[in-house]
Design an enzyme around this catalytic site. Sequence first.
Site, PDB file in Angstrom:
ATOM      1  N   ASP A 162       0.861  -1.170   0.000  1.00  0.00           N
ATOM      2  CA  ASP A 162       0.000   0.000   0.000  1.00  0.00           C
ATOM      3  C   ASP A 162       0.911   1.238   0.000  1.00  0.00           C
ATOM      4  O   ASP A 162       2.121   1.147   0.222  1.00  0.00           O
ATOM      5  CB  ASP A 162      -0.969  -0.010   1.192  1.00  0.00           C
ATOM      6  CG  ASP A 162      -2.216   0.818   0.887  1.00  0.00           C
ATOM      7  OD1 ASP A 162      -2.145   1.712   0.016  1.00  0.00           O
ATOM      8  OD2 ASP A 162      -3.264   0.585   1.511  1.00  0.00           O
TER       9      ASP A 162
HETATM   10  C1  BGC Z   1      -5.048   3.095  -0.005  1.00  0.00           C
HETATM   11  C2  BGC Z   1      -5.153   2.018  -1.063  1.00  0.00           C
HETATM   12  C3  BGC Z   1      -4.944   2.609  -2.427  1.00  0.00           C
HETATM   13  C4  BGC Z   1      -3.614   3.325  -2.446  1.00  0.00           C
HETATM   14  C5  BGC Z   1      -3.236   3.915  -3.794  1.00  0.00           C
HETATM   15  C6  BGC Z   1      -3.828   3.962  -0.164  1.00  0.00           C
HETATM   16  O1  BGC Z   1      -3.867   5.064   0.666  1.00  0.00           O
HETATM   17  O2  BGC Z   1      -5.057   2.465   1.263  1.00  0.00           O
HETATM   18  O3  BGC Z   1      -6.395   1.381  -0.964  1.00  0.00           O
HETATM   19  O4  BGC Z   1      -5.007   1.611  -3.409  1.00  0.00           O
HETATM   20  O5  BGC Z   1      -3.646   4.376  -1.495  1.00  0.00           O
HETATM   21  O6  BGC Z   1      -3.978   5.006  -4.121  1.00  0.00           O
END
Ligand code: BGC
Length: 721
Positions: A289
């Site tokens: 993430d």
């Molecule tokens: C979120 C994810 C997301 C990623 C990319 C993160 O803050 O938890 O779900 O895919 O950002 O945007």
Amino acid sequence: MKHPEIEKRIKELLSKMTLEEKVGQLHQSGGSLVGAFDLTFEEIMTMVEDGRITEEEGRKMLSNAKHDWHEDDLRAGRIGSYLNVIGAEEMNRLQRIAVEETRLGIPLINGFDVIHGFRTIAPIPLAESCAWEPDLWQRTARMSAEEASAAGVHMTFSPMVDVSKDPRWGRIAESAGEDAMLNGLYGEAKVKGYQTNDLTRHDALAACVKHFAAYGAAEGGRDYNRVDMSPQRFEEEYLPSYERAVKAGARAVMPAFNDLSGVPCSVNKKLLTDILRKRWGFDGMTISDANAIAECINHGIAADRKDAARQALNAGMDVDMTSGCFLDHVKELVEAGEVSMDKLDEAVKNILRLKFELGLFVDPYRSNAEQEKAAILTPAHLALAREAAQKSMVLLKNDGLLPLKAGLRIGLAGKLAFERDEMCGTWAGNYQAGDCKSVQDGLDTEGISYQAVTEDHPLPDCDVFLCAIGERKAESGEAASRASLELTKEDIALLKRLKESGKPVVAVVFAGRPLCLGPAVECADAILMAWHPGAEAGPAILDILFGRVNPSAKLTASFPAATGQCPTLYYDHIHTGRPAGKFKYTSKYLDAPVEPLFPFGFGLSYTSYQYTDISAVQTEKGIHAEITVQNIGERDGNEIVQCFFRDPVAQRVRPVRKLAAFEKVALQPGESKRIAFDIPKAALGYYDQDMNFVIDDGLIEIHIGGNVRDTLQADVHFIQK
Ligand code: BGC
């Protein structure tokens, strides 16, 4: 599944790669922003957070800014994928650098959060799950893929299949609610819709299942918080949805931000290697993430960025989303022998495999500006967004007011009735201001006159009030946990003011989560839970309010009577030794009921259904159950028939109800159908104290009905043969 020809190509390519080039493949760059009044992204966000500028102003600044995609790094082979490049032309320009100007010409993957639509926004996932319709979930994923792929996206960070039992957690909006099976089915349908069975298709997206694992169980409903639970509960309630989505063929998996019983998922070998790769045979790509690898320092598990990189790669992480820890440190870690070359090669192979599978080596430019324009907001997509919204809205109360008769004079109240952009909800892809239609738009389009209710004017003289209440889009989603689920003071005051007029009131609730709707139940004659319904919000709401569509959606998350009931509200709770009762010393609250205000599976219709003649028998494969459902009202309808079971005497305490199967059945007035369910034996099983998977002999109760509270019961004396 591995393809021999692709494996051969990967091997050849790997043998030509330098250590630096291998490390470059592991790095996903987010690009940074320049030109927004010389401020960085972080500075703009801080200004929004401390109130120096509004969210809208921040948004404007960000959209005026240009991305610096670090093209020199790209040329040098230091970037393997991008996060959030939008637009076919921009992506093709960057792809051309990767393909034509790097030593080995390895194409890029571009990942973007296409969660419930790219430009044509469908209802938020929690809403869409209330349709209980895998085919719909698959079709809206296909729509998202058609639009996003045309705009240069190759991979979506979806589906999210985090079982979410606590509505204080803002990300419940992105989930299919509180049930494990529904989340699994939702994930499976989404994967099929995004990927099709041929990833080389130009309109296919690779799916990334997230957030592995149990992110939805964040303690206290506070985002990013710890998750600590028994291994049995983890296996029974939280893991199955990821397994189902992975086994549906998803080619990427994203570990969660949280720690799981003390080990952050980003460095959790048990999850990333033992369960995902060894147990499930996953051979796709794992991607962290955002910034999550570096955050292992904050977790108190890594000494520094190098240590975090070492732990993550060794645990089974392939791609580092934006933290830069892999880019900065993997080379020295390999040279020092702290990460083996085999381990690094494994990660690189997983990344290259996806690039081959997507056909990017053959055709790195999958779209162009013209195709992009043609793909978005098409009439077919808007029609699908409207269908999805109609099927997602849950009728929670109706004292006979709905459907509204044509010609009534309408008083339109509540700011949200007039706001287009609030309708899209959280994570609304590449949403552009004005894309959604508000309730006001819907009325205008249909030529229905209305008078707006304003605070400083007397109430207009009308026949019925439509009153929009609930949450704005920024009040749900990531980093939007709430300590109170009560309606705002303003909403309650508005509802009371309308009720005092003596005129009938329809409350239309917009939200990304279950809210405490007690005041709405008191003041309104009808309540429609519209969630954040997406592009066709207004028209779909009017379709239901005026009875052109008979509502059929049913809740996939229980609605609280009071915030303090969370997180023990969910339907598949246990009995305890002292189930709630009149006696003082039972498991309950002094100041709130234990029962939800609206239970799991609940949703009204403009017709009514009668359930009779339940039966259940043991078969060779498990349990066969049947029930007769009759439409005893005067309208066509679709009823979602839910089949639960309970194992009342087991080796570990078992839930009072567990969803085993469901069917959405169309019934004409007067028509009845016999609905049959086959519950496989394995669905009855669970883990004993020593983590053995067991199935008990003995009584199994089957409960079937139109929601978890109103069911008929049949018993089976189950004996394993
Ligand atoms: C979120 C994810 C997301 C990623 C990319 C993160 O803050 O938890 O779900 O895919 O950002 O945007």
